[in-house]
Motif scaffolding. Structure first.
Motif, mmCIF file in Angstrom:
data_model
loop_
_atom_site.group_PDB
_atom_site.id
_atom_site.type_symbol
_atom_site.label_atom_id
_atom_site.label_comp_id
_atom_site.label_asym_id
_atom_site.label_seq_id
_atom_site.Cartn_x
_atom_site.Cartn_y
_atom_site.Cartn_z
ATOM 1 N N UNK A 282 40.564 37.244 32.808
ATOM 2 C CA UNK A 282 41.872 36.634 33.026
ATOM 3 C C UNK A 282 42.165 36.672 34.518
ATOM 4 N N UNK A 283 42.839 35.633 35.013
ATOM 5 C CA UNK A 283 43.290 35.584 36.382
ATOM 6 C C UNK A 283 44.563 34.765 36.417
ATOM 7 N N UNK B 73 47.208 32.099 37.275
ATOM 8 C CA UNK B 73 46.999 30.699 37.605
ATOM 9 C C UNK B 73 47.288 30.458 39.086
ATOM 10 N N UNK B 74 46.370 29.759 39.737
ATOM 11 C CA UNK B 74 46.489 29.449 41.159
ATOM 12 C C UNK B 74 45.967 30.553 42.064
ATOM 13 N N UNK B 75 45.419 31.598 41.472
ATOM 14 C CA UNK B 75 44.882 32.711 42.256
ATOM 15 C C UNK B 75 43.369 32.720 42.152
ATOM 16 N N UNK B 76 42.739 33.297 43.191
ATOM 17 C CA UNK B 76 41.283 33.387 43.240
ATOM 18 C C UNK B 76 40.888 34.811 42.908
ATOM 19 N N UNK B 77 40.156 34.975 41.815
ATOM 20 C CA UNK B 77 39.758 36.314 41.380
ATOM 21 C C UNK B 77 38.871 36.983 42.409
ATOM 22 N N UNK B 78 37.984 36.185 43.067
ATOM 23 C CA UNK B 78 37.090 36.778 44.063
ATOM 24 C C UNK B 78 37.891 37.291 45.246
ATOM 25 N N UNK B 79 38.924 36.493 45.647
ATOM 26 C CA UNK B 79 39.731 36.956 46.778
ATOM 27 C C UNK B 79 40.485 38.219 46.434
ATOM 28 N N UNK C 259 50.840 40.785 31.954
ATOM 29 C CA UNK C 259 50.465 40.047 33.170
ATOM 30 C C UNK C 259 51.557 39.075 33.591
ATOM 31 N N UNK C 260 52.147 38.383 32.643
ATOM 32 C CA UNK C 260 53.202 37.435 32.977
ATOM 33 C C UNK C 260 54.419 38.149 33.578
ATOM 34 N N UNK C 261 54.732 39.340 33.050
ATOM 35 C CA UNK C 261 55.847 40.093 33.615
ATOM 36 C C UNK C 261 55.566 40.492 35.058
ATOM 37 N N UNK C 262 54.320 40.882 35.353
ATOM 38 C CA UNK C 262 53.964 41.211 36.735
ATOM 39 C C UNK C 262 54.006 39.955 37.625
ATOM 40 N N UNK D 223 44.125 40.013 37.908
ATOM 41 C CA UNK D 223 42.824 39.564 37.413
ATOM 42 C C UNK D 223 42.227 40.684 36.593
ATOM 43 N N UNK D 224 41.534 40.321 35.478
ATOM 44 C CA UNK D 224 40.884 41.296 34.619
ATOM 45 C C UNK D 224 39.436 40.888 34.440
ATOM 46 N N UNK D 225 38.522 41.851 34.583
ATOM 47 C CA UNK D 225 37.095 41.599 34.493
ATOM 48 C C UNK D 225 36.454 42.697 33.665
ATOM 49 N N UNK D 226 35.281 42.327 33.072
ATOM 50 C CA UNK D 226 34.477 43.328 32.389
ATOM 51 C C UNK D 226 33.013 43.022 32.711
ATOM 52 N N UNK D 227 32.398 44.000 33.357
ATOM 53 C CA UNK D 227 30.981 43.862 33.740
ATOM 54 C C UNK D 227 30.746 42.609 34.570
ATOM 55 N N UNK D 228 31.689 42.355 35.489
ATOM 56 C CA UNK D 228 31.561 41.204 36.362
ATOM 57 C C UNK D 228 31.996 39.906 35.754
#
Length: 504
Positions: free
Chosen positions: A115-116, A118-124, A95-98, A106-111
């Motif tokens: 991880x997201x 820093x400074x970013x909105x996972x919902x957006x 993720x840091x390289x990207x 952002x990474x999610x499991x079952x909602x």
């Protein structure tokens, strides 16, 4: 026309051509296939490694990171709540390289957010990717304005979303020569080099076959043509050690044997002519004398009893000369045809010669001196006593004839030489010219070319000596006696009692 009907040169040429054309066509086909694959693979902006990677994009490092994250997501089983932190650490580096490329992750499991950036909105991030990809579980969009991806692992249920803007791809001119072009140039150069090598090797092998196969065969044909025209003096010089070289060597040996046989035939023909001429001359001389004496008696020229007796004595001597000549000729013919059966037996040569010389010394008025080393006193040779006496009689007759008017002096020496016994018979007469020595054993050869003294001999004496000694497995030669005279050297194999027992 069948294949075997072509000349060897054409067959070798066609075989060599196939050896060049077949690999050349295979090489060109393989090269064309590789170049076609390069054209089909849009590898201008990915480099050679992008040909092995399923994704497309202007930066291979981003593609690698995305694919690595997908693979890690598929490899993860559904973890318990205690393992969520470990999963975050595993993806943290990718993720840091990207994020260094300006991409939010952002990474999610079952909602549940794992991880997201820093400074970013996972919902957006989810809403934006939902707008771009809809319900697609695996999607990717990469333009000069935006990079977006969404991946839902069917194995672990992990969802990865990424959104960002990647710097636009540099202009085509500023990127240098594309990797695809470089590969095509290198591949073309390799193909041309291999083609040149194949052509060079083909030409070299063709010249090698011509030099090692066709050239010797051409020389063989020329030599056979020379033999067909009767020229047996043209040698065939092929230094190769292979099958063709061995065939040429056998042909050369055949030529040499043919040449030797021709020389022998010419020699025999000359000997036959000399034999006929010698017989005719030597028979005609005493026959002429007999005819003259008989005519004188018939015509009554011899009126007194003394003259009649003189003519009868001369007539008798001529008849004896004819008889001796015919007997020698008959013996020589039997020896030459191999029809004389030699009764060989071991004989002590010192005792045999001593006995012979004692019997002829007084009668023939000759002085004979026999020299035998002490070590040879008991040595024996296998001879036929009767036939070997003919040899000694002929040698004695020659020595007496060419020692006149002086009393003949003969030196006989025995010595061991080359596993045999050598008998040197020396007289001290007028001798023979050096150039005449090799021909002394030829039939009807006489140093008197005019053959004016038939009573002195017919020229068969030494020829008979040679035939008898050869029949006893020996050999003979003639040499000049030091100080004047002629030396006849006879060599006979020594009798070995142990060898005879072994053979028996």
């Amino acid at each position: 026309m069948r294949w075997r009907d072509f000349s060897l040169r054409k067959r070798l040429w066609l075989a060599n051509l196939l050896m060049i054309v077949v690999p050349l066509c295979a090489l060109l086909g393989l090269g064309s296939l590789l170049i076609g694959i390069l054209h089909l693979a849009d590898a201008d902006h990915l480099g050679p490694l992008s040909l092995l990677w399923p994704e497309r994009g202007p930066s291979l490092s981003i593609e690698y990171l995305v694919s690595d994250m997908r693979a890690r997501a598929d490899d993860q089983k559904r973890p318990t709540s205690g393992k969520q932190e470990a999963l975050k650490q595993k993806f943290l580096e990718d993720c840091r390289l990207l994020e260094q490329q300006g991409v939010s992750v952002a990474m999610l499991r079952d909602g549940q957010l794992l991880y997201v950036t820093q400074g970013s909105d996972a919902a957006r991030l989810q809403a934006e990717t939902q707008r771009l990809f809809g319900a697609s579980r695996r999607a990717e969009l990469w333009t000069e304005d935006v990079f977006a991806m969404r991946y839902v692992s069917p194995k672990s249920g992990l969802t990865i979303v990424a959104l960002g803007k990647i710097p636009p791809r540099p202009p085509e001119a500023s990127r240098g020569i594309p990797w695809k072009t470089v590969l095509e140039i290198v591949l073309g150069f390799v193909l041309l080099t291999l083609v040149a090598i194949i052509l060079f090797l083909g030409r070299y092998l063709s010249q090698l076959l011509d030099r090692q196969v066709l050239a010797p065969l051409a020389e063989l044909r020329a030599a056979s043509a020379a033999i067909r025209q009767g020229n047996l003096e043209q040698p065939l010089q092929v230094k190769a050690k292979d099958e063709i070289g061995m065939a040429c060597a056998d042909f050369e040996r055949m030529r040499q044997e043919l040449s030797h046989a021709r020389d022998e035939r010419i020699r025999y023909e000359n000997n036959r002519k000399e034999l006929i001429a010698g017989i005719s001359h030597d028979l005609r001389t005493p026959l002429t004398a007999v005819r003259g004496y008989v005519s004188a008696l018939r015509d009554g020229i011899a009126r007194t009893p003394e003259k009649k007796q003189h003519y009868l004595d001369m007539l008798y001597d001529s008849v004896l000369l004819l008889e001796r000549l015919v007997n020698n000729l008959f013996l020589f013919s039997k020896l030459d045809l191999g029809k004389v059966d030699f009764q060989l037996e071991p004989v002590g040569m010192k005792a045999y010669l001593s006995e012979y010389l004692a019997s002829v010394a007084a009668e023939c008025e000759v002085d004979c001196r026999l020299t035998v080393p002490e070590g040879l006193a008991g040595d024996a040779v296998c001879i036929d006593r009767l036939q070997f006496q003919r040899v000694l009689d002929n040698l004695l007759s020659n020595s007496r004839k060419y020692s006149q008017p002086q009393r003949a002096v003969i030196d006989i020496a025995l010595r061991e030489q080359g596993g045999g016994l050598e008998i040197a018979w020396q007289d001290h007469g007028c001798g023979v010219a050096l150039q005449q020595l090799p021909r002394l054993f030829d039939s009807f050869y006489r140093t008197d070319a005019a053959r004016s003294h038939v009573a002195d001999g017919s020229g068969l004496g030494l020829a008979i000596v040679k035939e008898i000694v050869t029949g006893m497995k020996g050999r003979c030669s003639a040499e000049a006696t030091p100080g004047g005279g002629l030396t006849i050297v006879l060599w006979l194999p020594l009798f070995r009692e142990e060898e005879e027992k072994w053979k028996g």
